[in-house]
Design an enzyme around this catalytic site. Sequence first.
Site, short mmCIF file in Angstrom:
data_model
loop_
_atom_site.label_atom_id
_atom_site.label_comp_id
_atom_site.label_asym_id
_atom_site.label_seq_id
_atom_site.Cartn_x
_atom_site.Cartn_y
_atom_site.Cartn_z
N GLU A 1 0.82 -1.21 0.00
CA GLU A 1 0.00 0.00 0.00
C GLU A 1 0.86 1.26 0.00
OE1 GLU A 1 -3.49 -0.74 2.08
OE2 GLU A 1 -4.18 1.34 2.14
N GLU B 1 2.06 1.70 -3.34
CA GLU B 1 0.98 2.19 -4.21
C GLU B 1 0.78 3.68 -4.00
OE1 GLU B 1 -2.77 0.40 -3.35
OE2 GLU B 1 -3.77 1.27 -5.09
N CYS C 1 -8.58 -2.04 3.79
CA CYS C 1 -8.52 -3.26 4.61
C CYS C 1 -9.80 -3.48 5.40
CB CYS C 1 -7.33 -3.22 5.55
SG CYS C 1 -7.17 -1.66 6.41
N SER D 1 -7.43 1.89 -2.43
CA SER D 1 -6.22 1.14 -2.72
C SER D 1 -6.64 -0.21 -3.30
CB SER D 1 -5.43 0.92 -1.43
OG SER D 1 -4.58 -0.19 -1.56
N LYS E 1 -15.68 -9.35 7.68
CA LYS E 1 -14.64 -10.21 7.11
C LYS E 1 -15.23 -11.50 6.57
CE LYS E 1 -10.89 -7.77 7.85
NZ LYS E 1 -10.07 -7.32 6.71
N GLU F 1 -16.20 -10.49 3.26
CA GLU F 1 -15.02 -10.28 2.43
C GLU F 1 -14.46 -11.62 1.92
OE1 GLU F 1 -11.37 -9.00 4.39
OE2 GLU F 1 -11.12 -7.49 2.82
N GLU G 1 -14.43 -11.76 -5.93
CA GLU G 1 -13.13 -11.22 -6.33
C GLU G 1 -11.99 -11.89 -5.58
OE1 GLU G 1 -15.57 -9.20 -5.10
OE2 GLU G 1 -16.41 -8.51 -7.01
N CYS H 1 -11.06 -1.29 14.73
CA CYS H 1 -11.28 -2.73 14.73
C CYS H 1 -11.37 -3.29 16.14
CB CYS H 1 -10.16 -3.44 13.97
SG CYS H 1 -9.98 -2.79 12.30
#
Lengths: 627, 573, 155
Positions: free
Chosen positions: B278, B281, B298, B318, B357, B360, B365, B502
């Site tokens: 990241e 990036e 994230c 990102s 999550k 996710e 993807e 989190c």
Amino acid sequence: MTAGGTTLSSVARLRREDVDRPVIYVGTGTCGLGAGAAAVLKAVRHALADHPRDADVVEVGCLGLCAHEPMLDVQLPGRARLCFGDATAAKAAVVVHALLDGSPWPELPLFQFRNPAVRPWDGVPFLDEHPFFASQTRWVLENCGLVDPASLEEYVARGGYESYRRVLHEWTPAALCREVERSGLRGRGGGGFLTGRKWRFALETPADQRYLICNADEGDPGAFMDRAVIEGDPYRLLEGLAIAAFGVGASKAYVYIRAEYPLAIARLEHAIARVREAGLLGQDVEGRGVALDIVIKRGAGAFVCGEETALIHSIEGKRGMPRPRPPFPAVKGLFGKPTVINNVETLANLPGLMRRGADAFAAVGTAGSKGTKVFALSGKVRRTGLVEVAMGTRLLQVVGAVGGGVPDGKAFKAVQIGGPSGGCIPASHLDTPIDYESLKALGAMMGSGGLVVMDEDNCMVDVARFFMDFIQRESCGKCIPCREGTRHMLEILEALTRHPRRESESLALERFQGVTCLEQLAGVIQDTSLCGLGQSAPNPVLSTLRWFRDEYEAHVFERRCPAGVCKELLTYSIDPDLCTGCTLCVAQCPSDAIEGEKREPHTIVRERCVACGNCVTVCRRGAVQVS
Amino acid sequence: MVTIEVNGRTVRARAGEMLLGVLRREGVRIPTLCQMDGLEPTGSCRLCAVEVEGRPTLVTSCAAPVEAGMVVRTHSARAVAARRTLVELLLNNHPDDCLYCPRHGDCRLQDLAEELGVRSRRLHGSHTRRARDVSSPAIVRDPEKCVLCGKCVRVCGEIQGVAAIDLTGRGCLARVDTAFGEGLNVSSCINCGQCVMVCPTGALTEHSHIDLVENALGDPELTVVVQCAPSISVTLAELCGELPGQDVDAAMTGLLRRLGFAKVFDTGFSADLTVMEEASELVRRLREGGTLPMFTSCSPGWVKFVETFYPHRIGHLSTCKSPQQMLGAVIKSRWAAQAGVDPHRIFSVAVMPCTAKKFEAARPEMLRGDLNDVDAVLTTRELASLMRRRGLRLGDAPAEHADLPFGTRSGAGKIFGASGGVMEAAVRTAHKLLTGEDPPVLELAGLRGRAGIREMRLAAGGLELGLAVVNGLGHARRLLDEIEAGRDDLHFIEVMTCPGGCLAGGGQPFGAASDAVGARLAALYRVDGRETLRTAHANPAVQELYAEFLGEPLSARSHELLHTRYVERTVLR
Amino acid sequence: MSRTVPSILESHPSAGRDALIPLLQEIQAEHGYIAKDSVTAVGRHLGLPASTIYGVATFYNQFRFQPLGRFHVQVCRGTACHVKGSQGVFETMQRHLGIGPGQTSRDGLFSLEVVACLGACGLAPLICVNGEFHGGVTCASVVRILDRYRAEAAA
């Protein structure tokens, strides 16, 4: 030129103290239309079209004597106005011809209007002698049924907008609040809070904007007073609203009216437009630096929106759920600004109150309840309709003298007052004066003015169940005591009226404990509900328990409905002498409880009967007996 | 200040303060159900009702401003009887399946029944029947257990700015629902699980993967591996009866091995990996005029939020996967090859403080061919459940270290659980990339804290970078709207979906006090402070992975394994 | 030709939340019910989430999410009507039409709605069909009234 030869002043002409040519009035309020007034109106116009004599046709609102709707009035020049009731298209044509031709009337008119300026009719009672009207004090309903509700000129000719103009030019808002508070006028929607005091709270809260809301939601089933006032005399409401807005310091007013009143809405929209044209609404009314605009908001069907904070939320575009108070709406209400909510009848009192003065207003009524109250009298009574009496009038007077008592030789049982938030008054207490405190002491409530009379054929447990069912449907669901508490109370009441066979053991035990449970739940619901709907939801149950405990006990212990209403507790049998054996009932029975061969008398097997009542409905010979 | 009387004692309070706050301060505990700190009282449940002399009815203390001379009795017979009846009424319309309910033993309604002495069934009513909604990969709705406290609606709408659910219907038919009553999976729900966190009953729970994991553990054909997020080790002890703020990483690792996991990896490692990708990036975008500001990616709730509500801003995200997904990808490629295990026989589990999550891990993807990066996600709560099922407690197993090659992590990787931690970790490396040096002070105090939006400006390599850190999507909306309105002085924005970061995620223990989050936060920073390895780029395991497998950050292989795509979501919103 | 939802929205530019209920009322007045697309469009226009719009609309009796029948029958279940026997009339109607409250018959002819009070208590018990009042109905007369409407549709 009148028949007497004098020239009518324009005011007198507008007031129709006398008329130049015949006027025919048709009552086309919702009640009248429901009873067929549209056909009557059409017949009148048709009859006039052919007639050589010219006459005016005026549509008016409800006079209040709903039992005799449609009402048809005729006023000839120089003569008193006559009222015919129970009009039909055919009768209308005959009446029109009779009066215009001078031929005999088809029937005796109900009454004539007393008017010293013209010649009365022999042999026709006067309106104020008619038992329905004799005990009434018609302040709010003064113009209803008399005037063309669309005409601002007629309203003004009868003294309309004099009070508002005087208020604008001679009073300050603070002084007005004090005067109205002094008069003792209390909220007529049921809350009974001193109107002037509520105004003062809002006026004394610093703000850049205040709002006045007219509560025309009239959610109480059995109440139609507000509807009649708006349909019959909308300018009175608007004038009262303007006076209140002045007292509160509100430059914007909303009329929150239920969507189920399309005619009232239409009349109101028309009236607002006319008042605006006349400069009595706008940025600078009468050059006094006072601004007022009125917006109509249609309710979307929620009884709870009669509650102040719920109503405010509804206008704000939210779910109509109440919120905790404080803050009270008078301090922080619509869009966070000081807001006063007044009922239609409260506002409609104001023009007259200011004209008579606070002292004269307070001279009528009791120590705690001043002025008059409009009631919608319905149910098991001879003369249903709109009644306005002085506070302090005995209920007996209203039900008996005005209403004419219970018809068909049935015995009076109770009168429900206050709708789903109210209670019933039994015969033993009919002598109670109509007064906020007296009614509360009896476990009832003034409410908005719905008065429903019940007779021996009504079951009080069923009445309690009916109201609880209504409350359940209309509860907003926000708070536990109302949402779950009334749900359980309803379940108990339904268990009391349910067929004995369909119960399990535990439910039977519950039934015996049911009444105690009802009372305990009622107490908690009253003590903890968020709003008035919940707080008063147990009233009908507690009230019927208090005065008709024996009926409850019959349901609980004997599994019997003394009034013969609770279908599932009735015993069904077939009279062999009347039964022709057509087998229609056999086909309709959902539990195959009817036995019998074709053309032989049938019998009902009691063990299988679920008391649905289908057989009674279907039998053409009335052979099914119910007890 | 005014003086009032509470249960016979004189108490001082600020004029106009709500009575409930005063009572709590005085150590008088009144039951509540609908009350939420920091939000206006709704007066919905009525449980906080107390007796106030002179008032005709009981008064709900949450919405009663104190007045001088008030005389309050909080536990009079009348008040207690009323509260008891209210709870009985709730129970009267509640399923009788406590023993089978996921919230058994940790349920507010059970607590209330006990506190109020409801020990027999007095009311026998019928129950309103409603269907469950199991459509969402993250959250299960069981409306029959709903007590209509309204907290889920408020957290979703007022705090998270998502409003996927609202109160619908009226009266007894009122229910919390999505628009048109559709399944959660086709609504605008972003799976953050904040609703689960505030729900007092089992009406909202996470979509459980415990059975999945247990079955896998019992399948001899499968190699079951597990990774744990940085937040887990500083939270788990609370679910074992300990005070918040202890880091039990080593004990947890040993325990996980006892549970049967073949390998125990550390998501902190892949957090370092994420930082590498990241930060690289970010530097590329800065140097080559890429889309700025760049958003972290994230937090899968945040990602779905952008996809749903600001799809035209997808280019700002990102392209990096989250540490969970990156680790899953390298496990089934690098480690599988090294260990000689068929990646199709690897069952990869992640323990996360998060419900999103789960969503996710199930994103299409995240499939490479027919391989899922991660096969199952357990929340912190689910891990504690799994431990109980296996009869294991913290301390039963010896303290152990996570497995190599994915068991080494820097302090930067550890602070990923904190709001601001991702940014701080990335900046430590971005500074190195831009200037060739580590930042002079590794602890970037300007990024630390609990506020919903924090900003900092950083000078590095001739650039002045505008940095922002956000936790809670309500705050994210505010910042996004500023960007929509033209704000252009920000370059890098870290967004964590959950208010508090989190550490306060949707998978964390229920009913923890706000100081628990603070204690967990302090524990994370303590770990970082004690580390010798403080930056991602200095992590030798990370360096080795690049040298021997990935090549360098943003390489083709890195893109294939460690980066992802996003999709615009057209749902009713 | 009824106005489209976009044109209704256009006539309320810069509308705030307090326009929500009037907008829904206008849309239902034009189209007979609130469709899913209408909810989305209103939400976009007012900047409100779809769940909020749905939450508000489902709170009020008035709003329907399914089209009405050709004859919209409203049954008054107010106190006066109840006391005069509206319950029996209502049950008869449900049996005769084969639908319950809030439903539309499969042939699209009749929809049934319970109204708390129509405010014409002098005419109890009362039903209203497409705005036309029928007072003093009995179980027998209400069947005749419904059959008359059915015949009217067949003609």
